[in-house]
Design an enzyme around this catalytic site. Structure first.
Site, PDB file in Angstrom:
ATOM      1  N   GLN A   1      22.329  13.745  52.091  1.00  0.00           N
ATOM      2  CA  GLN A   1      21.846  12.481  52.538  1.00  0.00           C
ATOM      3  C   GLN A   1      20.354  12.892  51.297  1.00  0.00           C
ATOM      4  O   GLN A   1      19.366  12.964  51.351  1.00  0.00           O
ATOM      5  CB  GLN A   1      21.276  13.203  53.890  1.00  0.00           C
ATOM      6  CG  GLN A   1      21.623  12.318  54.702  1.00  0.00           C
ATOM      7  CD  GLN A   1      21.656  12.711  56.433  1.00  0.00           C
ATOM      8  OE1 GLN A   1      21.820  13.374  57.292  1.00  0.00           O
ATOM      9  NE2 GLN A   1      20.881  11.189  56.652  1.00  0.00           N
TER      10      GLN A   1
ATOM     11  N   GLU B   1      27.111  16.704  65.023  1.00  0.00           N
ATOM     12  CA  GLU B   1      27.659  15.515  65.964  1.00  0.00           C
ATOM     13  C   GLU B   1      29.122  15.062  65.877  1.00  0.00           C
ATOM     14  O   GLU B   1      29.332  14.269  65.486  1.00  0.00           O
ATOM     15  CB  GLU B   1      26.440  14.141  65.726  1.00  0.00           C
ATOM     16  CG  GLU B   1      25.018  14.753  65.361  1.00  0.00           C
ATOM     17  CD  GLU B   1      23.916  13.358  65.439  1.00  0.00           C
ATOM     18  OE1 GLU B   1      24.817  12.361  64.444  1.00  0.00           O
ATOM     19  OE2 GLU B   1      23.361  13.274  65.888  1.00  0.00           O
TER      20      GLU B   1
ATOM     21  N   TYR C   1      17.741  10.627  70.011  1.00  0.00           N
ATOM     22  CA  TYR C   1      16.645   9.669  69.190  1.00  0.00           C
ATOM     23  C   TYR C   1      16.779   7.792  70.379  1.00  0.00           C
ATOM     24  O   TYR C   1      14.736   7.788  70.048  1.00  0.00           O
ATOM     25  CB  TYR C   1      17.404   9.181  68.595  1.00  0.00           C
ATOM     26  CG  TYR C   1      17.851   9.617  67.415  1.00  0.00           C
ATOM     27  CD1 TYR C   1      16.839  10.294  66.404  1.00  0.00           C
ATOM     28  CD2 TYR C   1      18.993  10.871  67.304  1.00  0.00           C
ATOM     29  CE1 TYR C   1      16.454  11.048  65.070  1.00  0.00           C
ATOM     30  CE2 TYR C   1      18.923  11.713  65.552  1.00  0.00           C
ATOM     31  CZ  TYR C   1      17.449  11.515  64.805  1.00  0.00           C
ATOM     32  OH  TYR C   1      17.671  12.339  63.672  1.00  0.00           O
TER      33      TYR C   1
ATOM     34  N   GLU D   1      17.752  17.980  66.326  1.00  0.00           N
ATOM     35  CA  GLU D   1      17.526  16.572  65.494  1.00  0.00           C
ATOM     36  C   GLU D   1      16.528  15.490  66.575  1.00  0.00           C
ATOM     37  O   GLU D   1      16.485  15.041  68.038  1.00  0.00           O
ATOM     38  CB  GLU D   1      18.014  15.662  64.811  1.00  0.00           C
ATOM     39  CG  GLU D   1      18.320  16.984  64.600  1.00  0.00           C
ATOM     40  CD  GLU D   1      19.946  15.355  63.135  1.00  0.00           C
ATOM     41  OE1 GLU D   1      19.975  14.092  63.264  1.00  0.00           O
ATOM     42  OE2 GLU D   1      20.795  16.259  62.903  1.00  0.00           O
TER      43      GLU D   1
ATOM     44  N   TRP E   1      13.300  15.082  62.668  1.00  0.00           N
ATOM     45  CA  TRP E   1      14.621  15.144  61.512  1.00  0.00           C
ATOM     46  C   TRP E   1      13.563  13.795  60.995  1.00  0.00           C
ATOM     47  O   TRP E   1      12.811  12.617  61.639  1.00  0.00           O
ATOM     48  CB  TRP E   1      15.873  13.900  62.738  1.00  0.00           C
ATOM     49  CG  TRP E   1      16.355  13.500  61.164  1.00  0.00           C
ATOM     50  CD1 TRP E   1      16.032  12.582  60.525  1.00  0.00           C
ATOM     51  CD2 TRP E   1      17.421  14.314  60.508  1.00  0.00           C
ATOM     52  NE1 TRP E   1      17.195  11.778  59.400  1.00  0.00           N
ATOM     53  CE2 TRP E   1      17.756  13.057  58.984  1.00  0.00           C
ATOM     54  CE3 TRP E   1      17.466  15.800  60.323  1.00  0.00           C
ATOM     55  CZ2 TRP E   1      18.683  13.235  58.260  1.00  0.00           C
ATOM     56  CZ3 TRP E   1      18.941  15.820  59.087  1.00  0.00           C
ATOM     57  CH2 TRP E   1      19.203  14.924  58.483  1.00  0.00           C
TER      58      TRP E   1
ATOM     59  N   GLU F   1      20.355   7.281  54.791  1.00  0.00           N
ATOM     60  CA  GLU F   1      20.190   7.693  55.695  1.00  0.00           C
ATOM     61  C   GLU F   1      21.535   6.202  55.944  1.00  0.00           C
ATOM     62  O   GLU F   1      21.972   5.062  56.654  1.00  0.00           O
ATOM     63  CB  GLU F   1      19.920   6.301  56.301  1.00  0.00           C
ATOM     64  CG  GLU F   1      19.599   5.895  57.917  1.00  0.00           C
ATOM     65  CD  GLU F   1      19.924   7.526  59.098  1.00  0.00           C
ATOM     66  OE1 GLU F   1      19.579   8.409  58.434  1.00  0.00           O
ATOM     67  OE2 GLU F   1      20.388   7.269  60.046  1.00  0.00           O
ATOM     68  N   TRP F   2      22.774   6.879  55.388  1.00  0.00           N
ATOM     69  CA  TRP F   2      23.777   6.287  55.916  1.00  0.00           C
ATOM     70  C   TRP F   2      24.000   4.818  55.553  1.00  0.00           C
ATOM     71  O   TRP F   2      23.932   4.690  54.069  1.00  0.00           O
ATOM     72  CB  TRP F   2      24.590   7.107  57.371  1.00  0.00           C
ATOM     73  CG  TRP F   2      24.589   8.829  57.546  1.00  0.00           C
ATOM     74  CD1 TRP F   2      23.656   9.076  57.433  1.00  0.00           C
ATOM     75  CD2 TRP F   2      25.240   9.549  56.230  1.00  0.00           C
ATOM     76  NE1 TRP F   2      23.560  10.318  57.676  1.00  0.00           N
ATOM     77  CE2 TRP F   2      24.543  10.751  57.155  1.00  0.00           C
ATOM     78  CE3 TRP F   2      26.062   9.940  55.471  1.00  0.00           C
ATOM     79  CZ2 TRP F   2      24.906  11.916  56.385  1.00  0.00           C
ATOM     80  CZ3 TRP F   2      26.550  10.992  54.883  1.00  0.00           C
ATOM     81  CH2 TRP F   2      25.629  12.597  55.868  1.00  0.00           C
TER      82      TRP F   2
HETATM   83  C1  PNW Z   1      21.654  11.740  62.968  1.00  0.00           C
HETATM   84  N1  PNW Z   1      25.098   5.939  65.926  1.00  0.00           N
HETATM   85  O1  PNW Z   1      22.362  10.733  62.859  1.00  0.00           O
HETATM   86  C2  PNW Z   1      22.259  12.383  61.554  1.00  0.00           C
HETATM   87  O2  PNW Z   1      22.625  13.635  62.569  1.00  0.00           O
HETATM   88  C3  PNW Z   1      21.576  12.415  60.615  1.00  0.00           C
HETATM   89  O3  PNW Z   1      22.218  12.974  59.985  1.00  0.00           O
HETATM   90  C4  PNW Z   1      21.230  10.629  60.409  1.00  0.00           C
HETATM   91  O4  PNW Z   1      20.419  10.664  59.328  1.00  0.00           O
HETATM   92  C5  PNW Z   1      20.394  10.814  61.959  1.00  0.00           C
HETATM   93  O5  PNW Z   1      20.570  10.976  63.157  1.00  0.00           O
HETATM   94  C6  PNW Z   1      19.006   9.417  62.203  1.00  0.00           C
HETATM   95  O6  PNW Z   1      20.345   8.422  62.100  1.00  0.00           O
HETATM   96  C7  PNW Z   1      22.992   9.745  63.849  1.00  0.00           C
HETATM   97  O7  PNW Z   1      24.660   4.772  65.395  1.00  0.00           O
HETATM   98  C8  PNW Z   1      23.940   8.418  63.298  1.00  0.00           C
HETATM   99  O8  PNW Z   1      24.872   5.923  67.422  1.00  0.00           O
HETATM  100  C9  PNW Z   1      23.444   7.249  63.895  1.00  0.00           C
HETATM  101  C10 PNW Z   1      23.497   7.340  64.868  1.00  0.00           C
HETATM  102  C11 PNW Z   1      23.922   8.090  65.952  1.00  0.00           C
HETATM  103  C12 PNW Z   1      22.972   9.533  65.155  1.00  0.00           C
END
Ligand code: PNW
EC number: 3.2.1.21
Length: 442
Positions: A22, A167, A294, A353, A399, A406-407
């Site tokens: 990232q 994760e 989150y 995070e 985080w 962001e993926w």
């Molecule tokens: C986490 N979902 O990822 C990751 O550890 C980070 O790399 C990422 O940037 C951060 O959260 C914010 O997204 C997630 O779709 C990404 O449920 C997606 C999901 C959950 C966690």
């Protein structure tokens, strides 16, 4: 206003988190191709088909970034090492430049008095291994053990803590069942195998690191509060099934050496042969557990014909972040309590995070982020209360240190305490960065 560090137990740690793909820039420094490069190159997978080729160019701006970490007053930094940067083909000859980079990163942290908290896998699987079946292939246990040996032989003597996998749910379910992350599969058999193999790798890497004399080894699970979308038995059942898959399967494997019955039933015969025999590797003792938290999601039953788990996510009523994620700070104390009571007991827990993708940058001043400050304050309040209630929560990592890739959403959602200008790649601390610095001042 963020709660001040003096309101937390004296040994409580504050940190910031990032991950290799990232921020680093994977087209640089001899890193190998990863399944995220492949995934992003296929139209429709990632917003704007953006990838991590340059990202924040952290590879060339590491010193500036470490100075910012120190300036904020952070005690620890959670980063990941990239498998493909260390071993471009996934196996075989290491990339000397990559090993040197992580060596300098660890030394740079120590010179600044910051504890290095390493993660071995934060999602950039080398394409060469993805082509061999990646997480579906049981051989990944051997590949991952070898990678762990190579990188930790180099930096393991100086890192403060290590976790093998970031994760497990995202690595397996989100990537092989929902198809949202690389490799983008939607296949229950692939999912079941990945769910198990990711934990096998957790155990294999832990063994390797113990063998190298390392301590303070943990595991990082992400959890999302699963609520019923309606006051019906069907919705409550849907939430319970999602809770078992998302929030219990992995921690149960690691802490109890078993999987929840209803998930084993749902996965049917798709778990790999002999999976029960792997628990002696998977559930060996660890030193801490990490929680990435989150949001919450509401669930209801899917139409009858839908295959297991036969649930659908439903849009909830709470205020949302720029990711469309509901803001639900209470979920954080829910999981800290649930983990301690049902799985981890006295084991130290770290929030590894937590953070918000803001809308602030889209409107007016990109450095003014009151919604991020409010989010951090609300979640830190939950952590502070949990610590006061006797839950052994020992630290909190925001985080993220800076805006990053962001993926599947590309570069639009910004999670950073530091704004990154995507044209110049210059760094600009946001108001949340100053708020953290104030809160961490002694
Ligand atoms: C986490 N979902 O990822 C990751 O550890 C980070 O790399 C990422 O940037 C951060 O959260 C914010 O997204 C997630 O779709 C990404 O449920 C997606 C999901 C959950 C966690």
């Amino acid at each position: 206003m963020l709660p001040h560090r003096s309101e937390f137990p004296t040994d409580f740690l504050f940190g910031a988190a990032t991950s290799a793909y990232q921020i680093e820039g994977h087209a640089q420094g001899g890193a190998g191709r990863t399944h995220w490069d492949d995934f992003a190159a296929t139209p429709g997978n990632v917003a704007g088909a953006e990838d991590g080729a340059i990202a924040c160019d952290h590879l060339n701006r590491m010193d500036e970034d470490l100075d910012l970490l120190k300036d904020a007053g952070f005690d620890a930094y959670r980063f990941s090492t990239s498998w493909a940067r260390v071993l471009p083909e996934g196996r075989g000859t290491p990339n000397a430049e990559g090993l040197d980079f992580y060596d300098r990163l660890v030394d740079g942290l120590l010179e600044r008095g910051i504890k290095p908290a390493a993660t071995l896998y934060h999602w950039e699987l080398p394409s060469a291994l993805s082509d061999l079946g990646g997480w579906r292939n049981r051989d990944i246990g051997d590949w991952f053990a070898d990678y762990t040996e190579v990188i930790m032989s180099r930096i393991g003597d100086r890192i403060w803590s290590a976790a093998p996998i970031n994760e497990p749910w995202c690595v397996s379910w989100l990537s092989h069942f929902e198809g949202i992350h690389a490799p983008g599969l939607r296949d229950i058999r692939a999912t079941a195998r990945a769910m198990h193999h990711v934990l096998l790798c957790h155990g294999r890497a832990t063994e390797v690191m113990r063998g190298l004399g390392m301590s303070n080894l943990g595991a990082v699970c992400n959890m999302e509060y699963a609520g019923p979308a309606a006051d019906t038995d069907a919705a409550r059942k849907a939430a319970r099934v999602q809770d078992a898959i998302y929030n219990r399967f992995f921690i149960s494997g690691i802490m109890k050496g078993s999987y929840p019955d209803e998930v084993v039933e749902g996965l049917g015969d798709y778990l790999p042969d002999g999976w029960q025999d792997d628990f002696k590797t998977i559930s060996q003792p660890i030193d801490w557990i990490g929680l990435n938290y989150y949001t919450r999601r509401l669930h209801d039953a899917a139409p009858e014909s839908a295959p297991w788990p036969a649930t659908v996510g439903v849009d909830g009523p709470l205020p949302k972040t720029a990711m469309g994620w509901e803001i639900y700070p209470e979920g954080l104390s829910h999981f800290l309590t649930m983990m301690q009571q049902e799985y981890t007991g006295d084991l130290p827990i770290y929030v590894t995070e937590n953070g918000l993708a803001g809308n602030d940058e889209l409107t007016g001043d990109p450095l003014s982020d009151p919604d991020r400050i409010a989010y951090l304050a609300a979640h830190l309040k939950q952590v502070k209360q949990a610590a006061a209630d006797g839950i052994p929560v020992k630290g909190y990592f925001a985080w993220s240190l800076m805006d990053n890739y962001e993926w599947a959403e590309g570069y639009a959602p910004r999670f950073g305490l530091i704004h990154v200008d995507w044209a110049s790649l210059n760094r600009y601390p946001k108001a949340s960065f100053s708020a953290i610095r104030e809160a961490l001042k002694s």
